[in-house]
Every structure is written in C-alpha cells, then in structure tokens.
Design a protein around this motif. Structure first.
Motif, PDB file in Angstrom:
ATOM      1  N   ILE A  25       0.840  -1.209   0.000  1.00 22.00           N
ATOM      2  CA  ILE A  25       0.000   0.000   0.000  1.00 22.00           C
ATOM      3  C   ILE A  25       0.872   1.254   0.000  1.00 22.00           C
ATOM      4  CG2 ILE A  25      -1.501   1.350   1.558  1.00 22.00           C
ATOM      5  CD1 ILE A  25      -3.096  -1.216   2.032  1.00 22.00           C
ATOM      6  N   ALA A  26       1.945   1.206   0.784  1.00 25.09           N
ATOM      7  CA  ALA A  26       2.852   2.364   0.826  1.00 25.09           C
ATOM      8  C   ALA A  26       3.548   2.539  -0.518  1.00 25.09           C
ATOM      9  CB  ALA A  26       3.875   2.177   1.940  1.00 25.09           C
ATOM     10  N   GLN A  27       3.976   1.452  -1.123  1.00 23.71           N
ATOM     11  CA  GLN A  27       4.674   1.546  -2.410  1.00 23.71           C
ATOM     12  C   GLN A  27       3.782   2.163  -3.481  1.00 23.71           C
ATOM     13  OE1 GLN A  27       5.806  -2.593  -2.566  1.00 23.71           O
ATOM     14  NE2 GLN A  27       7.974  -2.129  -2.288  1.00 23.71           N
ATOM     15  N   LYS A  28       2.460   1.962  -3.330  1.00 24.65           N
ATOM     16  CA  LYS A  28       1.525   2.550  -4.293  1.00 24.65           C
ATOM     17  C   LYS A  28       1.068   3.943  -3.870  1.00 24.65           C
ATOM     18  CE  LYS A  28      -0.783  -1.076  -6.823  1.00 24.65           C
ATOM     19  NZ  LYS A  28      -1.267  -0.321  -7.956  1.00 24.65           N
ATOM     20  N   GLU A  29       1.583   4.420  -2.746  1.00 20.51           N
ATOM     21  CA  GLU A  29       1.245   5.757  -2.218  1.00 20.51           C
ATOM     22  C   GLU A  29      -0.265   5.958  -2.115  1.00 20.51           C
ATOM     23  OE1 GLU A  29       3.467   8.372  -4.913  1.00 20.51           O
ATOM     24  OE2 GLU A  29       4.971   8.594  -3.341  1.00 20.51           O
ATOM     25  N   LEU A  30      -0.949   4.942  -1.564  1.00 19.96           N
ATOM     26  CA  LEU A  30      -2.408   5.070  -1.417  1.00 19.96           C
ATOM     27  C   LEU A  30      -2.767   5.925  -0.206  1.00 19.96           C
ATOM     28  CD1 LEU A  30      -3.594   1.442  -2.309  1.00 19.96           C
ATOM     29  CD2 LEU A  30      -3.425   3.452  -3.793  1.00 19.96           C
ATOM     30  N   GLY A  31      -1.795   6.148   0.677  1.00 20.25           N
ATOM     31  CA  GLY A  31      -2.033   6.964   1.868  1.00 20.25           C
ATOM     32  C   GLY A  31      -0.981   6.626   2.913  1.00 20.25           C
ATOM     33  N   ASP A  32      -1.183   7.158   4.122  1.00 22.46           N
ATOM     34  CA  ASP A  32      -0.274   6.821   5.226  1.00 22.46           C
ATOM     35  C   ASP A  32      -0.784   5.571   5.931  1.00 22.46           C
ATOM     36  OD1 ASP A  32       1.321   8.964   4.651  1.00 22.46           O
ATOM     37  OD2 ASP A  32       0.261  10.328   6.002  1.00 22.46           O
ATOM     38  N   VAL A  33       0.151   4.755   6.397  1.00 23.36           N
ATOM     39  CA  VAL A  33      -0.216   3.450   6.939  1.00 23.36           C
ATOM     40  C   VAL A  33       0.125   3.378   8.432  1.00 23.36           C
ATOM     41  CG1 VAL A  33       0.189   0.959   6.788  1.00 23.36           C
ATOM     42  CG2 VAL A  33       0.223   2.346   4.705  1.00 23.36           C
ATOM     43  N   VAL A  34      -0.851   2.903   9.219  1.00 25.85           N
ATOM     44  CA  VAL A  34      -0.607   2.629  10.641  1.00 25.85           C
ATOM     45  C   VAL A  34      -0.734   1.118  10.827  1.00 25.85           C
ATOM     46  CG1 VAL A  34      -1.351   3.056  13.014  1.00 25.85           C
ATOM     47  CG2 VAL A  34      -1.619   4.847  11.281  1.00 25.85           C
ATOM     48  N   LEU A  35       0.317   0.517  11.361  1.00 27.47           N
ATOM     49  CA  LEU A  35       0.358  -0.932  11.537  1.00 27.47           C
ATOM     50  C   LEU A  35       0.198  -1.218  13.027  1.00 27.47           C
ATOM     51  CD1 LEU A  35       0.942  -3.435   9.757  1.00 27.47           C
ATOM     52  CD2 LEU A  35       3.387  -3.009  10.123  1.00 27.47           C
ATOM     53  N   VAL A  36      -0.820  -2.002  13.372  1.00 24.16           N
ATOM     54  CA  VAL A  36      -1.126  -2.233  14.799  1.00 24.16           C
ATOM     55  C   VAL A  36      -0.982  -3.716  15.129  1.00 24.16           C
ATOM     56  CG1 VAL A  36      -2.827  -1.839  16.624  1.00 24.16           C
ATOM     57  CG2 VAL A  36      -3.012  -0.592  14.475  1.00 24.16           C
ATOM     58  N   ASP A  37      -0.403  -3.989  16.299  1.00 24.22           N
ATOM     59  CA  ASP A  37      -0.420  -5.370  16.794  1.00 24.22           C
ATOM     60  C   ASP A  37      -0.596  -5.306  18.310  1.00 24.22           C
ATOM     61  OD1 ASP A  37       0.266  -8.302  17.164  1.00 24.22           O
ATOM     62  OD2 ASP A  37       0.738  -8.107  15.023  1.00 24.22           O
ATOM     63  N   ILE A  38      -0.511  -6.445  18.958  1.00 25.48           N
ATOM     64  CA  ILE A  38      -0.756  -6.516  20.403  1.00 25.48           C
ATOM     65  C   ILE A  38       0.388  -5.840  21.183  1.00 25.48           C
ATOM     66  CG2 ILE A  38      -2.235  -8.549  20.337  1.00 25.48           C
ATOM     67  CD1 ILE A  38       0.241 -10.291  20.832  1.00 25.48           C
ATOM     68  N   PRO A  39       0.104  -5.371  22.416  1.00 31.82           N
ATOM     69  CA  PRO A  39       1.127  -4.656  23.198  1.00 31.82           C
ATOM     70  C   PRO A  39       2.426  -5.462  23.369  1.00 31.82           C
ATOM     71  CG  PRO A  39      -1.022  -4.403  24.228  1.00 31.82           C
ATOM     72  CD  PRO A  39      -1.211  -5.346  23.082  1.00 31.82           C
ATOM     73  N   GLN A  40       2.307  -6.799  23.507  1.00 35.97           N
ATOM     74  CA  GLN A  40       3.518  -7.625  23.671  1.00 35.97           C
ATOM     75  C   GLN A  40       4.421  -7.539  22.451  1.00 35.97           C
ATOM     76  OE1 GLN A  40       0.347  -8.321  24.312  1.00 35.97           O
ATOM     77  NE2 GLN A  40       0.070 -10.263  25.364  1.00 35.97           N
ATOM     78  N   LEU A  41       3.865  -7.137  21.294  1.00 34.00           N
ATOM     79  CA  LEU A  41       4.671  -7.058  20.057  1.00 34.00           C
ATOM     80  C   LEU A  41       4.845  -5.609  19.598  1.00 34.00           C
ATOM     81  CD1 LEU A  41       3.264 -10.117  18.009  1.00 34.00           C
ATOM     82  CD2 LEU A  41       5.420  -9.947  19.270  1.00 34.00           C
ATOM     83  N   GLU A  42       4.736  -4.678  20.553  1.00 35.91           N
ATOM     84  CA  GLU A  42       4.807  -3.257  20.162  1.00 35.91           C
ATOM     85  C   GLU A  42       6.147  -2.926  19.480  1.00 35.91           C
ATOM     86  OE1 GLU A  42       4.048  -0.509  23.330  1.00 35.91           O
ATOM     87  OE2 GLU A  42       4.296   1.232  22.010  1.00 35.91           O
ATOM     88  N   ASN A  43       7.259  -3.346  20.090  1.00 35.80           N
ATOM     89  CA  ASN A  43       8.554  -2.988  19.501  1.00 35.80           C
ATOM     90  C   ASN A  43       8.800  -3.652  18.144  1.00 35.80           C
ATOM     91  OD1 ASN A  43       9.362  -1.034  21.227  1.00 35.80           O
ATOM     92  ND2 ASN A  43      10.482  -2.405  22.597  1.00 35.80           N
ATOM     93  N   PRO A  44       8.550  -4.957  18.012  1.00 36.42           N
ATOM     94  CA  PRO A  44       8.707  -5.534  16.669  1.00 36.42           C
ATOM     95  C   PRO A  44       7.807  -4.861  15.631  1.00 36.42           C
ATOM     96  CG  PRO A  44       8.499  -7.276  18.307  1.00 36.42           C
ATOM     97  CD  PRO A  44       8.289  -5.993  19.036  1.00 36.42           C
ATOM     98  N   THR A  45       6.620  -4.451  16.041  1.00 34.38           N
ATOM     99  CA  THR A  45       5.723  -3.776  15.092  1.00 34.38           C
ATOM    100  C   THR A  45       6.302  -2.427  14.686  1.00 34.38           C
ATOM    101  OG1 THR A  45       3.862  -4.895  16.132  1.00 34.38           O
ATOM    102  CG2 THR A  45       3.323  -3.009  14.747  1.00 34.38           C
ATOM    103  N   LYS A  46       6.815  -1.694  15.677  1.00 31.93           N
ATOM    104  CA  LYS A  46       7.460  -0.411  15.355  1.00 31.93           C
ATOM    105  C   LYS A  46       8.675  -0.641  14.461  1.00 31.93           C
ATOM    106  CE  LYS A  46       6.087   2.480  19.204  1.00 31.93           C
ATOM    107  NZ  LYS A  46       6.323   2.903  20.581  1.00 31.93           N
ATOM    108  N   GLY A  47       9.403  -1.712  14.754  1.00 30.25           N
ATOM    109  CA  GLY A  47      10.609  -2.030  13.973  1.00 30.25           C
ATOM    110  C   GLY A  47      10.272  -2.330  12.520  1.00 30.25           C
ATOM    111  N   LYS A  48       9.210  -3.136  12.303  1.00 31.60           N
ATOM    112  CA  LYS A  48       8.821  -3.463  10.914  1.00 31.60           C
ATOM    113  C   LYS A  48       8.441  -2.189  10.160  1.00 31.60           C
ATOM    114  CE  LYS A  48       7.025  -8.087  11.705  1.00 31.60           C
ATOM    115  NZ  LYS A  48       5.927  -9.042  11.595  1.00 31.60           N
ATOM    116  N   ALA A  49       7.655  -1.341  10.831  1.00 31.32           N
ATOM    117  CA  ALA A  49       7.174  -0.109  10.176  1.00 31.32           C
ATOM    118  C   ALA A  49       8.356   0.804   9.834  1.00 31.32           C
ATOM    119  CB  ALA A  49       6.176   0.599  11.074  1.00 31.32           C
ATOM    120  N   LEU A  50       9.296   0.924  10.777  1.00 29.84           N
ATOM    121  CA  LEU A  50      10.457   1.803  10.540  1.00 29.84           C
ATOM    122  C   LEU A  50      11.318   1.259   9.403  1.00 29.84           C
ATOM    123  CD1 LEU A  50      12.142   4.252  11.392  1.00 29.84           C
ATOM    124  CD2 LEU A  50      13.244   2.800  13.129  1.00 29.84           C
TER     125      LEU A  50
END
Ligand SMILES: NC(=O)C1=CN([C@@H]2O[C@H](COP(=O)(O)OP(=O)(O)OC[C@H]3O[C@@H](n4cnc5c(N)ncnc54)[C@H](O)[C@@H]3O)[C@@H](O)[C@H]2O)C=CC1
Ligand SMILES: O=C([O-])CC(=O)C(=O)O
Length: 314
Positions: A25-50
């Motif tokens: 979705i980001a590669q197609k520039e359809l908009g800004d993306v927020v990726l959410v997962d459970i609190p136990q996986l907050e850092n890996p989720t932030k890491g993937k997004a970054l």
C-alpha cells in the motif's frame, strides 16, 4: 480553501499478511499506513514499520508508515484492514481457527468502532466469511462498509492457472470465483475468458475441472508448501487492490464478501459475490443468472459458511 488531506489506512495484525500489505500500500502511495499489533509485540511492530519507511527513499514513495499497539494512533482512519488472528498449519482447515479468531476480531472491531467510526473495514482473518459477519455484528456499520476478502485472491489463483495452461499473459485472463472462501468455492468457468475468447473453447473440460479443483484448494497448496503458516504475498496484493479501488473511487467490478439480503437466494449471510467497489465501499452487488449446477454448487458453499457461522453466533 481546505487543504487536501492524505488518506489514512490502518492495518491490524502486523504478521505476514499485515506487514506485506503495509508495504504494498505504501509503495503505491495510497495513503499513510498505521500498523497495529498486540502490546507484547509493540517494539517488533514499530521495527517493521520503521524498516519499511527506510525503504521509501530508495523506492521513492512518500507514504508514512508507523507501528503501534495504541489504537489512539489509528484514529479517523479511512480504511481499516483486519489481518489479526492465527493462521492455519498443514492438516488444519480454515474453520479450525473460528473460535480463536472470532474473539480477536470482536476485540479489534470494538476498537475500530470507537476510533474510526466512519471507516470502511476490510476483513482478511479466517474463516473469513464468518469473520466478516462477526465484524459486521460488532461494528454496527452499514453493510456497504464491511467487506471481506476472498474473491480477489481466489480469482487470482484461478487466472494464474489458466494463464499457465495456455501460456498467455495473466493480463488477458478474466474470470471470477463465487461463494465462500473454502474448498467448495465456485470458480465460474462459464463467465471466464481469455482475451475475450470463452475459456471453455480453449481448454478441455477435463483440464478445466482440474484447474477448478486446484483453485478450490489453492490456499491449502501453499499451506502445505510453507509448512508453518499460510499465503501472504497474493493475499496482500488482493487487499491492496481492494484498498485502491475504494480510495480512488475506481468502481471496479471485484468479487468480495458482501452482506446478502435476498441476492442469490440468501438472506443475512456474508458470501463472495461480484460487486462494484468504489468510494462508498460496496456500491452494488451483481446477481448473475446461474445454471442449476452452479446454483447447487453455490448452495453447498453457502451451507458450509452457515455451519461455521453457527459456531460463533449461537
Ligand atoms: N481471507 C483470505 O483470503 C486470507 C486469510 N488469511 C488469514 O489472515 C490471518 C492472518 O494471517 P497471517 O498474517 O499469515 O498470520 P500471522 O500469524 O503472520 O499474523 C497475525 C498477526 O495478528 C496479530 N494479532 C493477534 N491478535 C491480535 C489482536 N488482538 N490485535 C492485533 N493483532 C493481533 C498477531 O500478533 C500476528 O502478528 C489468518 O487468520 C489467516 O488465516 C490469510 C491469507 C488469506
Ligand atoms: O489457506 C489459508 O489458510 C489462507 C487463505 O485463506 C488462503 O491463502 O486462501
């Protein structure tokens, strides 16, 4: 003049399908993306997004991507895609996931309802026909704004196999798959063509039947090959196409899981049917003339969906 705002797309579940969809979705520039997962996986989720964001200067896309475990960050999303839940492993059917994923989808939809009440919601979590119903019930949104993904993926598999069989471009293959996202889904040979030529004039009935059967168990073929999870590249491509159709108001004719109120003889059931997908979500359902055999196959598929739905709605 009011400033034109970027679209906001939330993806719940930052696993294989969620993360891959975020990148597409980001590669197609359809908009800004927020990726959410459970609190136990907050850092890996932030890491993937970054990590994805850091690909943007190389690939030249200007979508922002952020990871979070806090639904406040998802507020006022235009589209929410639900990929949260468990995936099946070899030997399991999608229906085996129903109890676990119904609980997850309900919890996620409570959050969406609160934070993005105007959003259009696309559900991927399996068993997806039943999970779309659960989402619809929990969200309380109008039916045009609650959409399940199965038909784009199942049709993509069907078209892949036809293109391979004839050694022609996938771009010239048209067709679609009707019904539930299970092994009794209904690929409609009669409505399939290659460059406008009916497919049943190009491929023998025996080979077509093999292609139909391979399509029906296409998800399982990948599960068996992967060994520890299910497909995610083609599912992510399907979610991206649906998101694009909605955000660009393309009014594409796309098979999706829609709430039926009398169409095809079903009432109060979510099932895969051809629709117009545009800025209002599902803008129209097409009701095709079916032969007796096709209707019988659809009835069997609908029955399977009803059976699994009973487990979570009784
Ligand atoms: N409808 C379709 O055509 C398809 C459906 N699927 C389904 O999509 C789902 C996801 O598949 P994958 O991404 O491969 O699985 P995955 O296991 O890689 O990712 C699922 C993610 O959901 C997260 N999650 C679980 N509970 C959550 C909650 N309450 N809130 C937020 N996140 C939560 C997990 O932590 C995990 O990161 C499965 O149910 C799978 O069967 C997958 C492919 C195609
Ligand atoms: O097969 C699965 O479990 C995942 C899925 O729905 C698909 O790939 O069609």
């Amino acid at each position: 003049m009011t400033a034109i705002k970027r679209k906001k797309i939330t993806i719940v579940g930052a696993g294989f399908t969620g993360a891959t969809t975020a990148l597409m979705i980001a590669q197609k520039e359809l908009g800004d993306v927020v990726l959410v997962d459970i609190p136990q996986l907050e850092n890996p989720t932030k890491g993937k997004a970054l990590d994805m964001l850091e690909a943007s200067p190389v690939q030249g896309f200007d979508s922002r991507i952020r990871g979070t475990a806090d639904y406040a960050d998802t507020a006022s999303s235009d589209i929410v895609i639900i990929t949260a839940g468990v995936a099946r492993k070899p030997g399991m059917s999608r229906d085996d996931l129903v109890n676990t994923n119904a609980g997850i989808v309900r919890a996620v939809c409570e959050q969406i309802k609160q934070h993005s009440p105007e959003s259009i919601v696309i559900i991927l979590s399996n068993p997806v026909d039943a999970m779309t119903y659960v989402a619809y019930e929990t969200l309380g949104f109008p039916k045009n704004r609650v959409i399940g993904q199965s038909g784009v993926l199942d049709t993509a598999r069907y078209c892949t196999f036809i293109a391979e069989e004839l050694n022609v471009s996938v771009e010239d293959v048209r067709g679609f798959v009707l019904g539930g996202h299970g092994d009794d889904m209904v690929p409609l040979v009669r409505y399939s063509s290659v460059g406008g030529i009916p497919v049943d004039t190009l491929i023998s009935p025996e080979r077509l039947e093999e292609i139909v059967q391979r399509t029906r168990v296409g998800g399982g073929e990948i599960v068996n090959l992967l060994g520890n999870g299910s497909a995610y590249y083609a599912p992510a491509a399907a979610l991206t196409q649906m998101t694009e159709a909605i955000l660009k108001d393309k009014k594409r004719i796309i098979p999706v899981i829609a709430y039926l109120e009398g169409e095809y003889g079903y009432d109060g059931l979510f099932l895969g049917v051809p629709t117009i997908l545009g800025g209002d979500g599902i803008e129209r359902i097409f009701e095709l003339e079916l032969t007796e055999d096709e209707q019988a196959a659809l009835n069997q598929s609908a029955e399977s969906v009803r059976n699994v739905l009973q487990i979570v709605t009784r």
